[in-house]
Scaffold this motif. Sequence first.
Motif, short mmCIF file in Angstrom:
data_model
loop_
_atom_site.label_atom_id
_atom_site.label_comp_id
_atom_site.label_asym_id
_atom_site.label_seq_id
_atom_site.Cartn_x
_atom_site.Cartn_y
_atom_site.Cartn_z
N PHE A 182 61.29 39.81 30.65
CA PHE A 182 59.75 39.45 30.92
C PHE A 182 58.76 40.85 31.15
O PHE A 182 58.74 41.93 31.48
CB PHE A 182 59.63 38.86 32.23
CG PHE A 182 58.36 38.42 32.86
CD1 PHE A 182 58.73 36.57 32.00
CD2 PHE A 182 57.02 39.26 33.39
CE1 PHE A 182 57.21 36.40 32.27
CE2 PHE A 182 55.91 38.49 33.69
CZ PHE A 182 55.64 36.69 33.10
N THR A 183 58.15 41.20 29.20
CA THR A 183 57.29 41.73 29.94
C THR A 183 55.65 41.59 30.07
O THR A 183 54.56 40.61 29.20
CB THR A 183 57.23 42.34 28.13
OG1 THR A 183 58.64 42.61 27.91
CG2 THR A 183 56.42 43.43 27.76
N ILE A 184 55.01 42.41 30.37
CA ILE A 184 53.93 42.20 30.28
C ILE A 184 53.08 43.40 30.06
O ILE A 184 53.33 44.21 30.50
CB ILE A 184 53.32 42.47 31.87
CG1 ILE A 184 54.07 41.18 32.90
CG2 ILE A 184 51.59 41.92 32.74
CD1 ILE A 184 53.66 40.86 35.12
N SER A 185 52.03 43.13 29.06
CA SER A 185 51.47 44.50 27.93
C SER A 185 49.79 43.57 28.63
O SER A 185 48.96 42.72 28.43
CB SER A 185 51.16 43.78 26.57
OG SER A 185 52.14 43.27 26.14
N ILE A 186 49.25 45.63 28.95
CA ILE A 186 47.64 45.18 29.58
C ILE A 186 47.52 46.39 28.82
O ILE A 186 47.56 47.23 28.26
CB ILE A 186 47.60 45.98 31.35
CG1 ILE A 186 48.76 44.96 32.23
CG2 ILE A 186 47.08 45.96 32.30
CD1 ILE A 186 49.85 45.99 33.59
N GLU A 187 46.34 45.47 28.76
CA GLU A 187 45.12 46.47 27.73
C GLU A 187 43.64 47.21 28.78
O GLU A 187 43.36 45.78 29.35
CB GLU A 187 44.49 46.26 26.55
CG GLU A 187 43.92 47.37 25.66
CD GLU A 187 43.02 46.95 24.33
OE1 GLU A 187 44.00 45.48 23.93
OE2 GLU A 187 42.88 47.53 23.54
N GLN A 188 43.90 48.32 28.96
CA GLN A 188 42.24 48.14 29.70
C GLN A 188 40.76 48.83 29.17
O GLN A 188 41.23 50.07 28.42
CB GLN A 188 42.91 48.96 30.91
CG GLN A 188 41.85 49.31 32.07
CD GLN A 188 42.28 50.02 32.58
OE1 GLN A 188 43.40 49.90 34.05
NE2 GLN A 188 41.83 51.50 33.30
N ARG A 189 39.87 48.41 29.39
CA ARG A 189 39.01 48.99 28.11
C ARG A 189 37.32 49.12 29.27
O ARG A 189 37.41 47.78 30.11
CB ARG A 189 38.55 48.14 27.39
CG ARG A 189 38.62 48.78 26.49
CD ARG A 189 38.74 47.66 25.13
NE ARG A 189 38.72 46.55 25.23
CZ ARG A 189 39.34 45.33 25.41
NH1 ARG A 189 39.51 45.22 25.32
NH2 ARG A 189 40.04 43.80 26.26
#
Length: 229
Positions: A182-189
């Motif tokens: 199970f993969t959670i990809s997070i992008e933060q700006r």
Amino acid sequence: MKEEVKGIPVRVALRCRPLVPKEISEGCQMCLSFVPGEPQVVVGYNATVLAYGQTGSGKTYSMGGAYTAEQENEPTVGVIPRVIQLLFKEIDKKSDFEFTLKVSYLEIYNEEILDLLCPSREKAPQISIREDPKEGIKIVGLTEKTVLVALDTVSCLEQGNNCRTVASTAMNSQSSRSHAIFTISIEQRKKSDKNSSFRSKLHLVDLAGSERQKKTKAEGDRLKEGESN
Ligand code: ADP
Ligand code: MG
């Protein structure tokens, strides 16, 4: 972490090694910090958690691979739903940032990747593993669902779990010989600086049973897999 096993308190150990001389000479930095007095570490931006052990030892249960919504507030709820709750709690606190979250959920069985969020068997041959010089290992063709709140995210987990259970029943206890990721990809700006993109990935892995397959009574697919080990 202090756990109760049949009423007996058990101390769970956690071991980390320091940087080795080669890493120090290459300028590597420690990516862990320690919580004093607790078997707990705080890790950097990318992390993988692996559940390892014999079939029946509780890997799937502990990771949340058997998660259903009724379990939500139970103390027994697994690692993945806990990570999801915590992640969104932290996101809510960071109001000066904008987040984009995507999840994928796959199973590897007999060297074949099954997309647990789009479980069509015909789709399996279209999924491939590639190495991208910038992004590292990529699984091309895998469904990535954008999630906005914790509920969306645990729904993906539930959907994938159901799919895994169906496949397992149809294929003679497949789940004990498959890995699930199970993969959670997070992008933060930063809201004030849209170019300040920062990406990280969490992989939560329920490994196949650690027992040697050769020792098991094997037939058909199982035999084929046992031989290749
Ligand atoms: P594995 O994935 O390692 O083969 P499972 O997670 O399927 O093992 O666990 C085996 C059985 O034990 C399952 O029926 C599961 O519901 C039960 N189980 C595992 N861990 C717990 C726990 N902490 N509390 C209650 N039941 C558990
Ligand atoms: Mg399991």
